[in-house]
Scaffold this active site. Sequence first.
Site, PDB file in Angstrom:
ATOM      1  N   GLU A  44     -46.382  -1.051 -47.306  1.00 42.15           N
ATOM      2  CA  GLU A  44     -45.475  -0.729 -46.207  1.00 42.15           C
ATOM      3  C   GLU A  44     -45.653   0.726 -45.769  1.00 42.15           C
ATOM      4  O   GLU A  44     -45.747   1.629 -46.598  1.00 42.15           O
ATOM      5  CB  GLU A  44     -44.043  -0.963 -46.697  1.00 42.15           C
ATOM      6  CG  GLU A  44     -42.940  -0.617 -45.728  1.00 42.15           C
ATOM      7  CD  GLU A  44     -41.550  -0.837 -46.340  1.00 42.15           C
ATOM      8  OE1 GLU A  44     -40.583  -0.928 -45.575  1.00 42.15           O
ATOM      9  OE2 GLU A  44     -41.447  -0.920 -47.585  1.00 42.15           O
ATOM     10  N   LYS A 111     -40.363  -5.948 -39.798  1.00 38.25           N
ATOM     11  CA  LYS A 111     -39.432  -6.105 -40.917  1.00 38.25           C
ATOM     12  C   LYS A 111     -38.069  -6.561 -40.404  1.00 38.25           C
ATOM     13  O   LYS A 111     -37.550  -6.021 -39.421  1.00 38.25           O
ATOM     14  CB  LYS A 111     -39.312  -4.772 -41.660  1.00 38.25           C
ATOM     15  CG  LYS A 111     -38.543  -4.809 -42.969  1.00 38.25           C
ATOM     16  CD  LYS A 111     -38.673  -3.461 -43.671  1.00 38.25           C
ATOM     17  CE  LYS A 111     -37.974  -3.450 -45.022  1.00 38.25           C
ATOM     18  NZ  LYS A 111     -38.180  -2.154 -45.736  1.00 38.25           N
ATOM     19  N   CYS A 163     -41.095  -5.746 -48.108  1.00 39.60           N
ATOM     20  CA  CYS A 163     -40.228  -5.060 -49.086  1.00 39.60           C
ATOM     21  C   CYS A 163     -38.822  -5.669 -49.138  1.00 39.60           C
ATOM     22  O   CYS A 163     -38.616  -6.725 -49.711  1.00 39.60           O
ATOM     23  CB  CYS A 163     -40.189  -3.573 -48.797  1.00 39.60           C
ATOM     24  SG  CYS A 163     -39.654  -2.597 -50.227  1.00 39.60           S
ATOM     25  N   SER A 191     -41.396   0.376 -52.600  1.00 40.15           N
ATOM     26  CA  SER A 191     -40.287   0.149 -53.520  1.00 40.15           C
ATOM     27  C   SER A 191     -40.263   1.267 -54.553  1.00 40.15           C
ATOM     28  O   SER A 191     -41.196   1.428 -55.334  1.00 40.15           O
ATOM     29  CB  SER A 191     -40.462  -1.208 -54.213  1.00 40.15           C
ATOM     30  OG  SER A 191     -39.459  -1.445 -55.170  1.00 40.15           O
ATOM     31  N   LYS A 197     -37.402  -1.225 -63.674  1.00 45.62           N
ATOM     32  CA  LYS A 197     -37.386  -1.988 -62.422  1.00 45.62           C
ATOM     33  C   LYS A 197     -38.526  -2.993 -62.331  1.00 45.62           C
ATOM     34  O   LYS A 197     -38.388  -4.043 -61.689  1.00 45.62           O
ATOM     35  CB  LYS A 197     -37.456  -1.018 -61.237  1.00 45.62           C
ATOM     36  CG  LYS A 197     -37.278  -1.690 -59.883  1.00 45.62           C
ATOM     37  CD  LYS A 197     -37.270  -0.668 -58.763  1.00 45.62           C
ATOM     38  CE  LYS A 197     -37.053  -1.311 -57.413  1.00 45.62           C
ATOM     39  NZ  LYS A 197     -37.070  -0.307 -56.317  1.00 45.62           N
ATOM     40  N   LYS A 572     -22.174  22.274 -56.184  1.00 46.49           N
ATOM     41  CA  LYS A 572     -23.344  22.576 -57.008  1.00 46.49           C
ATOM     42  C   LYS A 572     -24.428  21.517 -56.826  1.00 46.49           C
ATOM     43  O   LYS A 572     -25.611  21.838 -56.697  1.00 46.49           O
ATOM     44  CB  LYS A 572     -22.950  22.654 -58.497  1.00 46.49           C
ATOM     45  CG  LYS A 572     -22.166  23.889 -58.879  1.00 46.49           C
ATOM     46  CD  LYS A 572     -22.011  23.952 -60.399  1.00 46.49           C
ATOM     47  CE  LYS A 572     -21.255  25.200 -60.826  1.00 46.49           C
ATOM     48  NZ  LYS A 572     -21.145  25.301 -62.299  1.00 46.49           N
TER      49      LYS A 572
END
Length: 612
Positions: A44, A111, A163, A191, A197, A572
């Site tokens: 992609e 897509k 994707c 991805s 994953k 922060k």
Amino acid sequence: MSSIKIAGATVNQTPLDWSGNLNRIILAIEEAKKQAVEILCLPELAITGYGSEDLFLSYWYPKKATSQLALLLPYCKGITIAVGLPVRIQDKVFNCVAVIEDGEVKGFVAKQFMAIDGVHYEFRWFTPWKANEIIEIEFQEQLIPLGDLTFHHKNIHYGFEICEDAWRGKLRPGYQLCDRKVDLIFNPSASHFAMGKTALRKELIEESSAAFDCYYCYANLLGNESGRMIFDGEILLAKSGELLSRNRLLSFEDFQVCSFFLAPKTQKIAPIISKNEEFVQASALALFDYMRKSRSNGFVLSLSGGADSSSIAILVAEMVKRGIGELGLEDFCKKAGIKNFPISQNPEQELMKQLLTTAYQGTKNSSNDTFSSAKFLAESIGATFYHWEIDEEVNSYTSKIENAIGRKLTWELDDITLQNIQARTRSPIIWMLANINNALLLTTSNRSEGDVGYATMDGDTSGSISPIAAVDKQFILNWLSWAEKNLDRPGLAKVNSLQPSAELRPLERTQTDEKDLMPYAIIVEIEKLAIRDRRSPMDVYHILSDDLELDSATLKGYIKKFFQLWSRNQWKRERLAPSFHLDEFNVDPKTWYRFPILSGGFAEELAQLDQL
């Protein structure tokens, strides 16, 4: 079905590196031709890079991408190529895949579903395409179809899910492709990497190929493309529920081409590695890409001898070791921009001396144990090591303030002030080293510290990149123990014997991180529920009261402390150096969790805990 050879390719791209991106795609095509591939699927947005951010919104950027597509056509003779790029139609931009057959563009597939969770903000740039719609656009003075298309090669019918399309359950385009009786689905992806994953991705590809009774080929981007997200370069092939092929992930190479015959038999499946191994391999590749793409000469690190800075030193050492191991010494140096590569018997150590400069910056509050730990570790990995004291500078700052306000600073009244000035005083001189070396200054804060603001702004937060800001302290501590044994890093022995401490208070006050905050294991449990799962303080209390063996008052105290510190320290997190996305979630407001800088601080929600 004809027995043809297809392939997935991964490429390590960089936004705005037009010639480099195009060249890597061309090299992948040439390699595919050598392997007698007939259809090659690239990832992609491979032409531009996925991380182009708001460049996608401009008119010129998608136009430049299509001009790059035109330059690619002469290299596509005798092969079919699928490659990702943005396409602008009037005021809308679509995330597309161009299908090139024998040097001619046959169509653009758009897509249909945008990734909008976690690190993704695709709706900001792209418009989703509607199923079953097809239009024509002009490309090189010809009208080319664009939309929900399928294609034929010989007697093979194939289509695409891009994707996020594949992650939309019953809504995904794959069901419509199945109704059209496709034999093969390609999934060109960008991805992002997260530890663990790949197992989910494997499950998705297997289930997809079973549900649609077809071949399913997946090809992901590779590398630290534009600063924060890492892509693992995974290429998968499955058929009717069975994984047939899987490559080795997180390569230091510019590209990989994995080809396979469309035959229902297992070809080559790389193993799924452990979370600890994923962390070091992804971080090593990300550091290498960040260094070379920022045109830096290496790294500088304030090495305290504690867990956080030591873990980062090891990650740089692994970057060198793994990069040389995969690319070879000469190619590693060439890719890193190192002109005079070492020719000694121990090039890894020599390169480490050149690429990583460390400094132990002690005060009267520092211990001999941490100095010894830092020196021992730096010497074990070959890093350049300096050490000096900063008491003179701290005293200079302190005396000026005392003269101005007319009183002495004391630990009883000015604890935070006296701690922070030490951390901040370390920053200017370590930045000098980074500037002298044209190097990246590495920041050492972890996610647990980011949660509760347990870091000194413009002190230990100073840096160009924060490699471990997306992982929790408990993981770092466990990983260091694993790394000492499994990565053969004996220099970690002293690090792993120490209890985490900022060493900013006098030694007799026995400062430890967990005494200042709470046990790191508790922070991890609270942050998972509060940040990852977005639970309320009350929800967190009820869940953890069942899961943890803590008395009610102590648990309430920890929860209140976490939420109060979280809400008051968002400013922060907004200023932390860029960090790699490595875990299932992080606290970077630019990539995963946005939170207001100013808020009521959960006052009502926390008050409800006291009423239980």
